[in-house]
Scaffold this motif. Structure first.
Motif, PDB file in Angstrom:
ATOM      1  N   LYS A 286       0.814  -1.213   0.000  1.00 25.94           N
ATOM      2  CA  LYS A 286       0.000   0.000   0.000  1.00 25.94           C
ATOM      3  C   LYS A 286       0.851   1.268   0.000  1.00 25.94           C
ATOM      4  N   TRP A 289       2.096   1.809  -3.562  1.00 19.28           N
ATOM      5  CA  TRP A 289       0.988   2.268  -4.411  1.00 19.28           C
ATOM      6  C   TRP A 289       0.588   3.702  -4.071  1.00 19.28           C
ATOM      7  N   SER A 290       0.515   4.028  -2.796  1.00 21.22           N
ATOM      8  CA  SER A 290       0.086   5.369  -2.376  1.00 21.22           C
ATOM      9  C   SER A 290       1.042   6.440  -2.874  1.00 21.22           C
ATOM     10  N   TYR A 293       0.688   6.606  -6.733  1.00 22.13           N
ATOM     11  CA  TYR A 293      -0.632   7.167  -7.020  1.00 22.13           C
ATOM     12  C   TYR A 293      -0.628   8.684  -6.804  1.00 22.13           C
ATOM     13  N   ASP A 294      -0.016   9.120  -5.696  1.00 25.82           N
ATOM     14  CA  ASP A 294       0.032  10.543  -5.373  1.00 25.82           C
ATOM     15  C   ASP A 294       0.826  11.318  -6.425  1.00 25.82           C
ATOM     16  N   CYS A 297      -1.451  11.328  -9.718  1.00 25.04           N
ATOM     17  CA  CYS A 297      -2.747  12.023  -9.616  1.00 25.04           C
ATOM     18  C   CYS A 297      -2.637  13.452  -9.109  1.00 25.04           C
ATOM     19  N   TYR A 351      -8.796  -1.653  -3.123  1.00 25.50           N
ATOM     20  CA  TYR A 351      -8.445  -0.254  -2.911  1.00 25.50           C
ATOM     21  C   TYR A 351      -8.010   0.404  -4.210  1.00 25.50           C
ATOM     22  N   PHE A 352      -7.158  -0.288  -4.988  1.00 25.93           N
ATOM     23  CA  PHE A 352      -6.719   0.410  -6.184  1.00 25.93           C
ATOM     24  C   PHE A 352      -7.490   0.055  -7.444  1.00 25.93           C
ATOM     25  N   ASP A 355     -10.228   2.751  -8.162  1.00 28.14           N
ATOM     26  CA  ASP A 355      -9.796   4.139  -8.069  1.00 28.14           C
ATOM     27  C   ASP A 355     -10.016   4.897  -9.369  1.00 28.14           C
ATOM     28  N   LEU A 358      -7.211   7.804 -10.718  1.00 29.14           N
ATOM     29  CA  LEU A 358      -6.073   7.277 -11.454  1.00 29.14           C
ATOM     30  C   LEU A 358      -6.441   7.012 -12.910  1.00 29.14           C
ATOM     31  N   ASN A 422     -18.639   1.690  -9.872  1.00 27.97           N
ATOM     32  CA  ASN A 422     -17.411   2.449 -10.148  1.00 27.97           C
ATOM     33  C   ASN A 422     -17.625   3.415 -11.301  1.00 27.97           C
TER      34      ASN A 422
END
Length: 479
Positions: A286, A289-290, A293-294, A297, A351-352, A355, A358, A422
């Motif tokens: 996680k 990925w976080s 992702y940050d 995005c 979780y992903f 999303d 993204l 979604n």
């Protein structure tokens, strides 16, 4: 004081005293090497009040002179002169006996300049004792020394004739792994982190076996950095958390450094063990990925950026999306396996997969690439490009194509997993509309026909009108 004062240029006025074709004096250089020997020779040093006194600081005159040598060593003639008079052996004595961090830093820096020349680099690299001593410098507690050591290693690893010598030497020294991880996980010196990252990136690129060893490492403890002579036991390092910590430190201050660490992560995903090291971390991947992702995005290629930004960020974006794609594919596969066996899904996978921001970012990257493509066509019509210009353009196109391929693969995989809920969320947030879906379809078809068709079926349930409009734009999708 200013670092690296200008080298002396008036010392070599006597005929025959010049070093090669330079204006530097052989006599002056030799005198500095002699003074260095005196600094590290106990019988030549004056008694000190305590064992440490007089050893940890360098007097100003000596520092000025040795810094001049540091600057002069960038000249090949000077570097050859230093080699001829066994400067590397003198520096080895400095590393072994001196407790002055500044002196150690300068001597490593001089060696780094000398190593820029192939013959000298081969000589330095083949000296096993010197090689071992230099690797030990990675366990130093002084950041400037660590920086110069990293520069020296990167210089040697960048020369094909000796790169394998250093790879083998590093593979046989487990402490290098610990010291590098210690630096990446604890240093706040951005310049040092970038250079160490470049060393790791080069090592992984040169030797997959070493990369696999470092991925699997972390089960044994070894002696590492210490501020004194007493050994210090290092934590049980894992490579992925250390890379992430370094990436967080450099992301704001050094875009090139961020690019380096993202490429290291991408190299890890080229082997199954590397992917597993990322997604099977205690947090299930996680944190990785976080962070990625940050970056995608909220930091790179944003809505208020001009489309040309994708040209500047193409390599770092390609690395990031490649890692995200590998993680997504791995977690999706594990989720499918677990669901079949026990009807239990993986929380992080959900979780992903769900999303939408993204997905919106991926489509925006594709839109920006389309904008860059149109600009290139317009520019080519306005003026004739020279051969070098065409070569550069082709290289740019090549890197953009890589980015596009990676982006499309991840986008197609994510679209294929979307549910009606979604999709409604994406429509509501503005990530999905006729314009973005059109861009996605144009880039995904015909290669990812199955993914587009699957997404269109879900879209019909969420917005029949939009689905009908897209079918009219893309007749191949009609049943």
């Amino acid at each position: 004081m200013d670092r690296n004062p200008s080298p002396p240029s008036s010392e070599a006025e006597e005929e025959g005293d010049a070093v090669g074709n330079t204006v530097y004096s052989k006599h002056w250089l030799f005198s500095i090497l002699t003074r260095l020997i005196e600094v590290i020779s106990p019988e030549k040093r004056e008694p000190a009040a305590s064992p440490e006194e007089g050893q940890t600081e360098l007097d100003e005159e000596m520092e000025n002179d040795i810094c001049k040598v540091w600057d002069m060593s960038m000249d090949e003639d000077v570097a050859l002169f230093l080699q001829e008079f066994n400067a590397p052996d003198i520096f080895m004595g400095v590393f072994a006996k001196s407790k002055c961090p500044r002196l150690t830093e300068i001597c490593v820096g001089i060696l780094g300049n000398m190593a820029c020349f192939q013959d000298i680099c081969m000589s330095i690299s083949k000296d096993e004792n010197l090689g071992q001593v230099l690797l030990q410098r990675l366990c130093d507690s002084d950041s400037p020394t660590l920086l110069e050591t990293s520069r020296l290693l990167l210089t040697c690893l960048s020369q094909p004739e000796v790169a394998n010598v250093w790879v083998e030497r590093i593979r046989e020294n487990p402490s290098v792994y610990d010291c590098v991880c210690f630096i990446m996980s604890s240093s706040t010196n951005v310049e040092l982190l970038v250079k160490v990252g470049e060393v790791v990136d080069k090592l992984f690129d040169l030797d997959e076996e070493l990369m696999l060893n470092w991925i699997k490492n972390g089960t044994c403890r070894s002696v590492g950095p210490s501020v004194d002579d007493s050994p210090e036991e290092l934590p049980d390092f894992k490579i992925v958390p250390c890379i992430l910590e370094a990436a967080k430190q450099v992301r704001s201050d050094n875009p090139e450094g961020l690019d380096v660490y993202m490429h290291i992560l991408q190299l890890l995903t080229t082997v199954d063990e590397g992917i597993q090291a990322i997604v099977q971390a205690p947090d299930g991947g996680k944190e990785t990925w976080s962070l990625l992702y940050d970056l995608v995005c909220h930091e790179l290629c944003q809505p208020d950026d001009p489309p040309i930004i994708v040209q500047e960020q193409k390599t770092v974006l390609a690395s990031i999306l490649s890692v995200l794609s590998a993680m997504f594919a791995s977690q999706t596969e594990q989720e499918y396996t677990k669901t079949r066996k026990s009807n239990v899904t993986l929380p992080f996978s959900c979780y992903f997969i769900l999303d939408m921001p993204l997905i919106g970012s991926l489509i925006r990257i594709l839109q920006y690439m389309e904008g860059c493509g149109k600009r290139s066509v317009d520019n080519s019509k306005e003026s004739e490009q020279q051969e070098t210009g065409r070569a550069d353009l082709n290289e740019e196109d090549f890197h953009l194509k890589i980015l596009k391929d990676i982006c499309c693969e991840l986008l197609s995989n994510m679209l294929q997993e979307l549910t009606k809920e979604n999709t409604l969320e994406g429509l509501h947030q503005g990530h999905l509309n006729e314009q973005t879906c059109t861009c996605a379809f144009q880039n995904l078809l015909p290669l990812y026909f199955a993914s587009v068709e699957s997404f269109l079926e879900v879209l019909r349930e969420a917005d029949q009108t939009l689905a009908d409009n897209l079918e009219k734009r893309f007749p191949s999708l009609k049943v």
